[in-house]
Design a protein around this motif. Structure first.
Motif, PDB file in Angstrom:
ATOM      1  N   PHE A   1       0.706  -1.200   0.079  1.00 16.71           N
ATOM      2  CA  PHE A   1       0.096   0.591  -0.459  1.00 16.71           C
ATOM      3  C   PHE A   1       1.123   1.117  -0.214  1.00 16.71           C
ATOM      4  CE2 PHE A   1      -1.405   3.808   2.406  1.00 16.71           C
ATOM      5  CZ  PHE A   1      -2.487   4.110   1.387  1.00 16.71           C
ATOM      6  N   TYR A   2       1.721   1.046   0.907  1.00 16.59           N
ATOM      7  CA  TYR A   2       2.425   2.523   0.134  1.00 16.59           C
ATOM      8  C   TYR A   2       3.871   2.644  -0.579  1.00 16.59           C
ATOM      9  CZ  TYR A   2       1.801   1.810   6.319  1.00 16.59           C
ATOM     10  OH  TYR A   2       1.437   1.691   6.800  1.00 16.59           O
ATOM     11  N   TYR A   3       4.192   1.945  -0.553  1.00 16.30           N
ATOM     12  CA  TYR A   3       4.494   1.697  -1.912  1.00 16.30           C
ATOM     13  C   TYR A   3       3.692   1.996  -2.906  1.00 16.30           C
ATOM     14  CZ  TYR A   3       6.304   0.478  -6.581  1.00 16.30           C
ATOM     15  OH  TYR A   3       6.977   0.217  -8.181  1.00 16.30           O
ATOM     16  N   ARG A   4       2.631   1.940  -3.334  1.00 16.97           N
ATOM     17  CA  ARG A   4       1.308   2.565  -4.401  1.00 16.97           C
ATOM     18  C   ARG A   4       1.692   3.959  -3.445  1.00 16.97           C
ATOM     19  NH1 ARG A   4      -3.041  -0.267  -3.307  1.00 16.97           N
ATOM     20  NH2 ARG A   4      -2.047  -2.583  -2.103  1.00 16.97           N
ATOM     21  N   PHE A   5       1.175   3.614  -2.623  1.00 20.61           N
ATOM     22  CA  PHE A   5       1.181   5.633  -2.408  1.00 20.61           C
ATOM     23  C   PHE A   5       1.862   6.517  -3.161  1.00 20.61           C
ATOM     24  CE2 PHE A   5       0.938   9.530   0.670  1.00 20.61           C
ATOM     25  CZ  PHE A   5      -0.367   9.688   0.334  1.00 20.61           C
ATOM     26  N   LEU A   6       3.652   6.072  -1.894  1.00 21.75           N
ATOM     27  CA  LEU A   6       4.296   6.517  -3.359  1.00 21.75           C
ATOM     28  C   LEU A   6       4.418   7.137  -4.315  1.00 21.75           C
ATOM     29  CD1 LEU A   6       7.612   5.087  -0.977  1.00 21.75           C
ATOM     30  CD2 LEU A   6       6.106   8.161  -1.201  1.00 21.75           C
ATOM     31  N   ILE A   7       4.146   5.835  -5.065  1.00 21.03           N
ATOM     32  CA  ILE A   7       4.220   6.093  -6.637  1.00 21.03           C
ATOM     33  C   ILE A   7       2.871   6.460  -7.450  1.00 21.03           C
ATOM     34  CG2 ILE A   7       4.396   4.320  -9.093  1.00 21.03           C
ATOM     35  CD1 ILE A   7       6.418   4.312  -7.748  1.00 21.03           C
ATOM     36  N   MET A   8       1.767   7.052  -6.570  1.00 20.44           N
ATOM     37  CA  MET A   8       1.118   7.644  -6.721  1.00 20.44           C
ATOM     38  C   MET A   8       1.487   9.271  -6.534  1.00 20.44           C
ATOM     39  SD  MET A   8      -3.096   7.751  -5.897  1.00 20.44           S
ATOM     40  CE  MET A   8      -2.774   7.785  -4.016  1.00 20.44           C
ATOM     41  N   GLN A   9       2.167   9.592  -5.217  1.00 21.70           N
ATOM     42  CA  GLN A   9       2.396  10.874  -4.986  1.00 21.70           C
ATOM     43  C   GLN A   9       3.529  11.042  -6.229  1.00 21.70           C
ATOM     44  OE1 GLN A   9      -0.466  11.650  -4.215  1.00 21.70           O
ATOM     45  NE2 GLN A   9       1.163  13.362  -2.666  1.00 21.70           N
ATOM     46  N   SER A  10       4.453  10.748  -6.625  1.00 19.98           N
ATOM     47  CA  SER A  10       5.680  10.876  -7.155  1.00 19.98           C
ATOM     48  C   SER A  10       4.822  11.325  -9.050  1.00 19.98           C
ATOM     49  CB  SER A  10       6.387   9.836  -7.923  1.00 19.98           C
ATOM     50  OG  SER A  10       5.300   8.851  -9.160  1.00 19.98           O
ATOM     51  N   PHE A  11       3.536  12.076  -9.076  1.00 11.96           N
ATOM     52  CA  PHE A  11       3.222  12.407 -10.085  1.00 11.96           C
ATOM     53  C   PHE A  11       3.200  14.099  -9.424  1.00 11.96           C
ATOM     54  CE2 PHE A  11      -0.614  14.690 -11.996  1.00 11.96           C
ATOM     55  CZ  PHE A  11      -0.108  14.569 -12.796  1.00 11.96           C
ATOM     56  N   ALA A  12       2.891  13.879  -7.846  1.00 15.07           N
ATOM     57  CA  ALA A  12       2.700  15.595  -7.527  1.00 15.07           C
ATOM     58  C   ALA A  12       3.800  15.979  -7.241  1.00 15.07           C
ATOM     59  CB  ALA A  12       1.547  15.072  -5.688  1.00 15.07           C
ATOM     60  N   CYS A  13       5.048  14.913  -7.202  1.00 15.50           N
ATOM     61  CA  CYS A  13       6.698  15.162  -6.863  1.00 15.50           C
ATOM     62  C   CYS A  13       6.512  15.801  -7.928  1.00 15.50           C
ATOM     63  CB  CYS A  13       7.440  14.274  -6.872  1.00 15.50           C
ATOM     64  SG  CYS A  13       6.937  13.577  -5.262  1.00 15.50           S
ATOM     65  N   PHE A  14       5.852  15.151  -9.700  1.00 12.32           N
ATOM     66  CA  PHE A  14       6.483  15.676 -10.517  1.00 12.32           C
ATOM     67  C   PHE A  14       6.001  17.603 -10.965  1.00 12.32           C
ATOM     68  CE2 PHE A  14       6.084  16.217 -15.456  1.00 12.32           C
ATOM     69  CZ  PHE A  14       7.687  15.999 -16.212  1.00 12.32           C
ATOM     70  N   ILE A  15       4.221  17.778 -11.094  1.00 10.48           N
ATOM     71  CA  ILE A  15       4.015  18.750 -10.817  1.00 10.48           C
ATOM     72  C   ILE A  15       4.995  20.014  -9.810  1.00 10.48           C
ATOM     73  CG2 ILE A  15       2.249  20.484 -10.363  1.00 10.48           C
ATOM     74  CD1 ILE A  15       0.893  18.214 -11.438  1.00 10.48           C
ATOM     75  N   MET A  16       5.325  19.918  -8.283  1.00 13.99           N
ATOM     76  CA  MET A  16       5.523  20.574  -7.568  1.00 13.99           C
ATOM     77  C   MET A  16       6.962  21.291  -8.113  1.00 13.99           C
ATOM     78  SD  MET A  16       4.018  21.726  -4.642  1.00 13.99           S
ATOM     79  CE  MET A  16       2.949  21.681  -4.853  1.00 13.99           C
ATOM     80  N   VAL A  17       8.259  19.886  -8.429  1.00  9.49           N
ATOM     81  CA  VAL A  17       9.469  20.843  -9.155  1.00  9.49           C
ATOM     82  C   VAL A  17       8.729  21.102  -9.739  1.00  9.49           C
ATOM     83  CG1 VAL A  17       9.948  18.491 -10.217  1.00  9.49           C
ATOM     84  CG2 VAL A  17      11.339  19.361  -8.930  1.00  9.49           C
ATOM     85  N   ILE A  18       8.188  21.130 -10.845  1.00 12.86           N
ATOM     86  CA  ILE A  18       8.487  22.104 -11.861  1.00 12.86           C
ATOM     87  C   ILE A  18       7.789  23.699 -11.548  1.00 12.86           C
ATOM     88  CG2 ILE A  18       6.633  22.774 -13.955  1.00 12.86           C
ATOM     89  CD1 ILE A  18       6.662  20.261 -14.653  1.00 12.86           C
ATOM     90  N   LEU A  19       6.848  23.724 -10.992  1.00 11.31           N
ATOM     91  CA  LEU A  19       5.793  25.253  -9.878  1.00 11.31           C
ATOM     92  C   LEU A  19       6.979  25.481  -8.924  1.00 11.31           C
ATOM     93  CD1 LEU A  19       2.599  24.181  -9.479  1.00 11.31           C
ATOM     94  CD2 LEU A  19       3.547  25.378 -11.213  1.00 11.31           C
ATOM     95  N   THR A  20       7.566  25.086  -8.096  1.00 12.24           N
ATOM     96  CA  THR A  20       8.563  25.300  -7.571  1.00 12.24           C
ATOM     97  C   THR A  20      10.323  26.325  -7.826  1.00 12.24           C
ATOM     98  OG1 THR A  20       9.420  23.479  -5.846  1.00 12.24           O
ATOM     99  CG2 THR A  20       7.259  24.626  -5.244  1.00 12.24           C
ATOM    100  N   GLY A  21      10.585  24.477  -9.017  1.00  8.50           N
ATOM    101  CA  GLY A  21      11.668  24.379  -8.888  1.00  8.50           C
ATOM    102  C   GLY A  21      12.302  25.371 -10.434  1.00  8.50           C
ATOM    103  N   SER A  22      11.623  25.707 -11.405  1.00  8.99           N
ATOM    104  CA  SER A  22      11.817  26.041 -12.482  1.00  8.99           C
ATOM    105  C   SER A  22      11.997  27.576 -12.687  1.00  8.99           C
ATOM    106  CB  SER A  22      10.581  26.059 -13.885  1.00  8.99           C
ATOM    107  OG  SER A  22       9.178  26.344 -13.087  1.00  8.99           O
ATOM    108  N   ASP A  23      11.531  28.796 -11.322  1.00 11.67           N
ATOM    109  CA  ASP A  23      12.191  29.726 -11.692  1.00 11.67           C
ATOM    110  C   ASP A  23      12.967  29.995 -10.579  1.00 11.67           C
ATOM    111  OD1 ASP A  23      11.780  31.827 -12.867  1.00 11.67           O
ATOM    112  OD2 ASP A  23      10.242  32.982 -11.996  1.00 11.67           O
ATOM    113  N   LEU A  24      13.036  29.153 -10.292  1.00 17.31           N
ATOM    114  CA  LEU A  24      14.109  29.650  -8.113  1.00 17.31           C
ATOM    115  C   LEU A  24      15.773  30.103  -8.978  1.00 17.31           C
ATOM    116  CD1 LEU A  24      14.723  25.980  -6.369  1.00 17.31           C
ATOM    117  CD2 LEU A  24      13.812  28.791  -6.337  1.00 17.31           C
TER     118      LEU A  24
END
Lengths: 306, 335, 295
Positions: free
Chosen positions: C86-109
């Motif tokens: 279950f935790y594994y699947r949750f982490l994989i699911m949240q990796s999509f959120a990671c992708f969004i977040m890294v673009i939003l917070t990182g691209s302009d740093l």
């Protein structure tokens, strides 16, 4: 030889005033175009070079109206105030194209471009791309482009911005030289002491209005409400001050900190200066130095633009 | 915050000691700096006392390279360098802690109000949060941005950007300011008030300044000392007053009246004279001859003497001759 | 009564040590991101699965509640059962959120600092390039931890809390390590990549586009090549080494002892991943300088 006639010239941008009701007659020679940021200098230059149409009034250069006359460009040259242009061309290519635009044959254009680059001291950079030029070199190329076709009237917008001291000295000398040759050169600049080195004729704008036009010292004479500050160095300053107290045109006398320093304020400088040599001769005084402190471009500009 | 070691306080103290000993803001000894394969600074040596120092030189002379070496961004290839008694090679951060840098470029940190920006700069230099805020307000007022301090910097005009660059360099109370073309893009009034401000900082606030500028007039107004670089070498250095030795005993006169007759009259008296710019006359005086003769001529011809002063060399001439000389030296050594 | 003139005064106090400088940069960047309304919205959206999971955990521990609503707890017990995958699947699911977040917070740093040339200002302060980089990286790392690792660890904790079984945590120390390791496999390369890309451009949009290109274009090529390549000639799975997405896809199941999708030893993937992070480091080392070397 060509002069510039400006009559009742005004220009608005929507509700923003560019220039307002300017009338002036500019004779050949070097003229400094001065004013704070946003005073309307660039607008005036753009109208005079036919890039903008005035809303009211108009101007002629050597008798040719400035709006919509192709012949105008045969007698004027313009060095605009911008940083980037044709980055991929070399200086020589750029100037050759410009010369071709002036209707020169291919071979003549090449020759003229080479000469212009030589005059500007850019021989080494002839085949370098403009993109690799320093600020000062860009300015020189822009300047070269303005004088390619040997125009009678040259407009220079901040031509020395970003140049190093040597470039500045050379450019100032070049501008003076063109002035001596009877060209009409309108130079806009913020560096007053450099303008002072090039010319004593100025045209001052502020808030789009013409504040003054002519010789700095004559303009100073016309600003009557500001008393003239004169600094005199005289070994016998007490004796001199005693005499000066008796003069009706002298307003105040103060002793300065330096030995022999005497500061005099007067509202009627003509009478004062007229009398000074007589007094000195009659009383057997000797004067080492006379300086009119606020009779220079900087103070005139300050008094005009408040 | 008390738990943290108070490193900078102690640094300050030893720095102060160092300054007392040497009273120089920087010492350079046979410094060589290469950028890539190109040698930018070739074996320069100089030392400047506290006060205002002008850094002059044409493009490519090595001015910014020198400034960047002094801040520890570039490593010298040879030679010694000390800034405020410290070696920027090993103690770059400590040197920068005592320096305020106003870069030439139009730079700011985006998306902040002026106060935020300046106080953030203060904190980066080690000011505690509250102190940084107080000093940011003070610095902004001092630099004439009091009214605009809650506006975002993105909306500032060129003149205001120059001022805020000065404010961010001053906020942490540095001992030395590096000002790179501080009057760039300013109109005459803006330029004058910027120069007045710099002058007050050096004369009354005891902060030393290194002013790098292309405008010799600015340097002449503000600085007591000058270092002229040319092609990576020192072309001249020292007190501006000393460098501006009096030219020959000659006077510059400006008259109101007929110039031709005045000049003729002067020449009749055997004085060498020639008209110079701005309807001035340059008169070469003979030994022991006073100025009486000029007044007598004025008296007789009815002209007004508006200006009469001994001719002094300007920094412009000092600069030109220094460059000319080192140019000649370079040519001689190559030939 | 004294009279003061408003002027500049010298600072008498002491200065804080330099070691804190990076926290200032991080704090400033986090607050700056948080100030934007749309960013807060996206952040909450990214955390939405976590909120759902919290409810699910609660239900799993309190099946009796369902009686209250008229459901039979027995029928959902199997669905709600929670094991390690279950935790594994949750982490994989949240990796999509990671992708969004890294673009939003990182691209302009770093791009924004290059745009306004603020890099010179930062580096003229008594901080090093590493302080700057660490501070900037912390901003992206903070939000990535916030959407992936921290929710997952919180779920482990909540499981123990809802079931009042604290032994669950001590008994699953290995699980916690796996969660931390897996998140870092995602978070560190993504952050390094976005910082490196951000440092090469002046615009947020360019950075975002470049990031997506680096991420998706090799993946497409890998897919095409794998489809075209004859298996008898060589193992087409080797192509997956060229796609960051596939590398992560291969490494994550291995950490959780699941079946790996590709037939190549994981050590190769780990190696390529470290090379990518190393390359990003080299780019950053070259880009973050106070001196522009003009040729």
């Amino acid at each position: 030889m060509a002069d510039i006639q400006i009559k009742n010239l005004s220009k608005w941008y929507g509700e923003v005033l560019g220039v307002s009701n300017i009338t002036a007659h500019i004779q050949p020679g070097v003229i400094g175009l001065l004013g704070p940021n946003g005073a309307g200098k660039s607008t005036l230059l753009k109208i005079l070079t036919g890039q903008l149409r005035a809303d009211t009034g108009g101007a002629t250069i050597g008798g040719i109206p400035v709006w919509n006359r192709i012949h105008l460009y045969e007698i004027i040259g313009f060095c605009p105030d911008m940083e980037k242009f044709y980055e991929r061309l070399t200086g020589w290519e750029f100037l050759t194209y410009m010369a071709r635009l002036h209707g020169m044959s291919k071979s003549k254009a090449r020759k003229t471009a080479r000469e212009a680059l030589h005059i500007m001291g850019l021989d080494d950079a002839i085949d370098k791309r403009i993109g690799a030029y320093s600020k000062g070199m860009r300015q020189r190329v822009k300047f070269a482009q303005a004088i390619l076709h040997d125009p009678e009237v040259i407009f220079l917008d901040e031509p020395m911005q970003g140049m190093d001291p040597i470039g500045r000295l050379q450019t100032a000398e070049m501008i003076r030289e063109y002035g001596r040759r009877g060209k009409t050169i309108l130079v806009s600049s913020h560096i007053l002491n450099e303008v002072e080195d090039m010319t004593h004729r100025i045209l001052v704008l502020n808030h789009g209005q013409l504040l003054a036009e002519g010789d700095v010292h004559e303009i100073r004479e016309l600003i009557e409400e500001q008393p003239r500050h004169v600094r005199i160095l005289c070994p016998e300053r007490r004796k001199l001050s005693n005499i000066l107290v008796g003069c009706s045109e002298v307003q105040t006398i103060t002793f300065g900190d330096d030995p022999g320093e005497l500061m005099v304020q007067t509202l009627s400088p003509d009478a004062f200066y007229q009398r000074l040599p007589d007094m000195v001769m009659n009383q057997g005084l000797s004067i080492d130095q006379i300086e009119t402190l606020d009779d220079n471009l900087e103070s005139v500009f300050e008094y005009l633009v408040k | 915050m008390n738990g943290f070691p108070n490193t900078y306080k102690s640094i300050n103290h030893s720095l102060f000691q160092n300054l007392m000993d040497s009273t120089s803001i920087f010492q350079i000894d046979h410094l060589i700096v290469n950028l890539g394969r190109k040698t930018i600074l070739r074996d320069i040596s100089a030392e400047m006392p506290q006060g205002a120092v002008g850094l002059l030189g044409p493009n490519g002379a090595g001015k910014s390279t020198l400034l960047k070496t002094m801040m520890g961004f570039l490593k010298p290839d040879k030679g010694q360098i000390k800034v405020l008694g410290r070696d920027p090679r090993r103690e770059g951060a400590q040197v920068r802690q005592r320096i305020g840098y106003m870069p030439e470029e139009d730079t700011y940190m985006p998306g902040m109000t002026a106060v935020e920006f300046v106080s953030y700069c203060g904190m980066l230099c080690g000011l505690p949060r509250n102190e940084a805020m107080l000093r940011a307000h003070q610095a902004l007022h001092y630099c004439g941005l009091g009214e605009a301090r809650y506006r975002t910097v993105d909306t500032y005009s060129t003149g205001m950007r120059q001022r805020i660059k000065l404010a961010q360099a001053l906020v942490h109370d540095p001992d030395l300011l590096f000002l790179d073309e501080p009057t760039n893009g300013l109109d005459p009034q803006g330029r004058k008030s910027m120069l007045d401000l710099i002058q007050e900082i050096t004369r009354q606030k005891n902060i030393s300044v290194i002013l790098s500028s292309h405008l010799l007039h600015d340097v002449e107004t503000v600085c007591d000392y000058v270092l002229v670089l040319f092609q990576g070498s020192v072309a001249a250095s020292g007190r501006i007053q000393d460098l501006k030795q009096m030219a020959q005993s000659s006077y510059i006169i400006r008259i109101k009246g007929d110039m031709e007759t005045f000049i003729d009259a002067l020449r009749e008296q055997g004085l060498e004279c020639q008209p110079s710019r701005d309807s001035r006359i340059q008169v070469r005086m003979k030994e022991k001859l006073g100025t009486d003769v000029i007044f007598r001529i004025a008296h007789e011809s009815g002209a007004q003497i508006r200006h009469m002063a001994k001719e002094e060399m300007t920094l412009k001439e000092v600069f030109a001759s220094a460059i000319q000389q080192s140019n000649g030296d370079a040519a001689a050594s190559e030939g | 009564m004294p009279v003061y003139r408003q002027t500049y005064s010298h600072y008498e106090g002491s200065y804080l040590p330099r070691s804190l400088a990076w926290t200032l940069i991080a704090r400033r960047g986090i607050l700056h991101a948080w100030r934007k309304k749309w960013f807060r919205f996206v952040l909450i959206a990214c955390l939405f699965p976590f909120l759902v999971m919290v409810m699910r955990f609660y239900l799993a521990a309190n099946l009796d509640v369902l009686n209250y609503f008229g459901f039979d707890p027995g029928s959902v017990r199997d669905i709600l059962d929670i094991d390690i995958t279950f935790y594994y699947r949750f982490l994989i699911m949240q990796s999509f959120a990671c992708f969004i977040m890294v673009i939003l917070t990182g691209s302009d740093l770093i791009a924004s600092d290059r745009r306004t040339k603020a890099l010179t200002l930062y580096l003229s302060k008594p901080i090093t390039r590493l302080d700057y980089l660490f501070g900037k990286a912390s901003i992206a790392l903070f939000f990535l931890y916030l959407v992936q690792m921290i929710p997952c660890l919180t779920l482990v904790f909540l499981y123990a809390f809802f079931n009042e079984d604290w032994g669950y945590i001590t008994g699953n120390i290995q699980l916690i390590f796996r969660i931390i390791l897996l998140s870092h496999i995602y978070i560190v390369p993504l952050t390094a990549l976005i910082l490196a890309i951000s440092s090469m451009t002046r615009s947020r949009v360019t950075a975002t586009v470049m990031f997506c290109v680096v991420f998706f274009v090799p993946e497409t090529f890998v897919n095409i090549l794998r489809a075209l390549m004859d298996e008898s000639w060589m193992n087409p799975d080797y192509f997956t080494l060229f796609s960051l997405g596939r590398i992560l896809e291969q490494l994550s199941p291995i950490i959780f002892k699941q079946e790996a999708p590709f037939d190549v030893h994981w050590i190769w993937y780990a190696l390529v991943l470290s090379v990518i992070v190393g390359l990003c480091g080299l780019i950053l080392n070259k880009q973050i300088r106070a001196v522009d070397v003009v040729k």
